[in-house]
Scaffold this active site. Sequence first.
Site, PDB file in Angstrom:
ATOM      1  N   THR A 182      11.670  -6.830  -0.460  1.00  0.00           N
ATOM      2  CA  THR A 182      12.466  -6.496   0.727  1.00  0.00           C
ATOM      3  C   THR A 182      12.231  -5.038   1.138  1.00  0.00           C
ATOM      4  O   THR A 182      12.495  -4.664   2.275  1.00  0.00           O
ATOM      5  CB  THR A 182      13.980  -6.711   0.469  1.00  0.00           C
ATOM      6  N   ILE A 221      11.507  -1.953 -12.550  1.00  0.00           N
ATOM      7  CA  ILE A 221      11.715  -3.349 -12.179  1.00  0.00           C
ATOM      8  C   ILE A 221      11.599  -3.557 -10.665  1.00  0.00           C
ATOM      9  O   ILE A 221      11.339  -4.669 -10.204  1.00  0.00           O
ATOM     10  CB  ILE A 221      13.107  -3.813 -12.715  1.00  0.00           C
ATOM     11  N   ASP A 245       1.228  -5.370  -9.294  1.00  0.00           N
ATOM     12  CA  ASP A 245       1.216  -4.006  -8.752  1.00  0.00           C
ATOM     13  C   ASP A 245      -0.107  -3.296  -9.048  1.00  0.00           C
ATOM     14  O   ASP A 245      -0.767  -3.582 -10.035  1.00  0.00           O
ATOM     15  CB  ASP A 245       2.399  -3.225  -9.340  1.00  0.00           C
ATOM     16  N   GLY A 246      -0.446  -2.366  -8.184  1.00  0.00           N
ATOM     17  CA  GLY A 246      -1.609  -1.507  -8.413  1.00  0.00           C
ATOM     18  C   GLY A 246      -2.797  -1.791  -7.513  1.00  0.00           C
ATOM     19  O   GLY A 246      -3.875  -1.204  -7.694  1.00  0.00           O
ATOM     20  N   HIS A 254      -5.764  -5.248  -1.868  1.00  0.00           N
ATOM     21  CA  HIS A 254      -4.935  -6.453  -1.752  1.00  0.00           C
ATOM     22  C   HIS A 254      -5.804  -7.710  -1.796  1.00  0.00           C
ATOM     23  O   HIS A 254      -5.432  -8.715  -2.385  1.00  0.00           O
ATOM     24  CB  HIS A 254      -4.124  -6.403  -0.451  1.00  0.00           C
ATOM     25  N   LEU A 295       2.429 -26.961 -13.134  1.00  0.00           N
ATOM     26  CA  LEU A 295       2.945 -25.600 -12.976  1.00  0.00           C
ATOM     27  C   LEU A 295       3.728 -25.453 -11.672  1.00  0.00           C
ATOM     28  O   LEU A 295       3.292 -25.931 -10.628  1.00  0.00           O
ATOM     29  CB  LEU A 295       1.756 -24.624 -12.950  1.00  0.00           C
TER      30      LEU A 295
HETATM   31  C1  IPE Z   1       6.804  -4.045  -6.360  1.00  0.00           C
HETATM   32  O1  IPE Z   1       5.779  -3.147  -6.196  1.00  0.00           O
HETATM   33  C2  IPE Z   1       6.736  -5.116  -5.324  1.00  0.00           C
HETATM   34  C3  IPE Z   1       5.609  -6.020  -5.417  1.00  0.00           C
HETATM   35  C4  IPE Z   1       4.682  -6.019  -6.346  1.00  0.00           C
HETATM   36  C5  IPE Z   1       5.536  -7.011  -4.380  1.00  0.00           C
HETATM   37  P1  IPE Z   1       5.957  -1.806  -5.345  1.00  0.00           P
HETATM   38  O2  IPE Z   1       4.648  -1.105  -5.417  1.00  0.00           O
HETATM   39  O3  IPE Z   1       6.482  -2.115  -4.012  1.00  0.00           O
HETATM   40  O4  IPE Z   1       7.089  -1.055  -6.170  1.00  0.00           O
HETATM   41  P2  IPE Z   1       7.399   0.493  -6.310  1.00  0.00           P
HETATM   42  O5  IPE Z   1       7.507   1.042  -4.927  1.00  0.00           O
HETATM   43  O6  IPE Z   1       6.260   1.083  -7.058  1.00  0.00           O
HETATM   44  O7  IPE Z   1       8.660   0.550  -7.109  1.00  0.00           O
HETATM   45  C1  IPE Z   2       1.018  -4.369  -5.073  1.00  0.00           C
HETATM   46  O1  IPE Z   2       0.146  -3.290  -4.978  1.00  0.00           O
HETATM   47  C2  IPE Z   2       1.056  -5.204  -3.826  1.00  0.00           C
HETATM   48  C3  IPE Z   2       2.332  -5.149  -3.117  1.00  0.00           C
HETATM   49  C4  IPE Z   2       3.353  -4.393  -3.399  1.00  0.00           C
HETATM   50  C5  IPE Z   2       2.457  -6.010  -1.971  1.00  0.00           C
HETATM   51  P1  IPE Z   2       0.560  -1.936  -4.276  1.00  0.00           P
HETATM   52  O2  IPE Z   2       0.185  -2.005  -2.840  1.00  0.00           O
HETATM   53  O3  IPE Z   2       1.972  -1.600  -4.543  1.00  0.00           O
HETATM   54  O4  IPE Z   2      -0.414  -0.939  -5.024  1.00  0.00           O
HETATM   55  P2  IPE Z   2      -0.092   0.556  -5.453  1.00  0.00           P
HETATM   56  O5  IPE Z   2       1.167   0.515  -6.263  1.00  0.00           O
HETATM   57  O6  IPE Z   2       0.060   1.335  -4.196  1.00  0.00           O
HETATM   58  O7  IPE Z   2      -1.272   0.959  -6.262  1.00  0.00           O
HETATM   59 MG    MG Z   3       2.881  -0.508  -5.976  1.00  0.00          MG
END
Ligand code: IPE
Ligand code: IPE
Ligand code: MG
Length: 252
Positions: A78, A207, A32-33, A49, A143
Amino acid sequence: MFFKNKSDPANTDILNKIDKEKIPKHVAIIMDGNGRWAKKRGLPRAMGHRAGVETIREIVKTSSNLGIKYLTLYAFSTENWKRPKDEVNTLMTLLLEFLKKEIDELHKNNVVVRAIGDISQLPRQCIDELDRAYTLTKNNKGLCLNLALNYGARDEIKKAIINIANQVKKGNIGLEDIDDKLISDNLYTKGIPDPDLLIRPSGEYRISNYLLWQIAYTEFWFSDIYWPDFKPIYLYKAIYDYQNRSRRFGGV
Ligand code: IPE
Ligand code: IPE
Ligand code: MG
């Protein structure tokens, strides 16, 4: 065979402190992030990304070299279909690119590449490439890289319930046959041990519908680092902390 990893002297200290005999067998990561990483730099989210894919490459190599047996990466939930169409397309394109570009090296390094989640809803090309990757690598002994794609734990559990209910209805099994093992065996992660360690970077403490059944006794490790900045040293730190926790599984 070992992946060639960039060896950063800053990494060696913490790496030396890790007990190589107590490497977690299964590490799950919520990647995430990416979006916030890009925003901080004034870049479009797509660039975040793209940078995130680089981190995947490094973390897969590092995990393989450490002897982690299963690495499960949350790549698309999902709920992520709610994002703008453009962004969803970018994510699917990056998945395709990753599979096409990396599969040979992954195969050479004995990695098994498979997906968990309802991949039938992904674009045709992604499904084909995932099938190809699994067919090529399924007999590897290194792995096991699980890519969670169109994955949602509630969806997974719901599908398992429907499956089991159908088996009962048909008279193949009775209610007394429903136990933890049967439920686990009806999840995408069938045959994979539960995660020992779950890592979520990006400063979120939730989570997000990931592996709800499987994380009953998993150790959690959170960090403020955005995924594109998640260098191997953070994985070392997470493992080091994990090794210093006392897992009791409800015992004493
Ligand atoms: C969780 O991240 C899903 C993935 C990393 C693929 P999200 O960015 O979608 O989750 P929320 O919306 O912050 O809970
Ligand atoms: C995680 O990064 C990638 C996916 C959920 C596919 P995000 O796109 O959720 O990045 P933030 O949370 O917006 O920073
Ligand atoms: Mg995110």
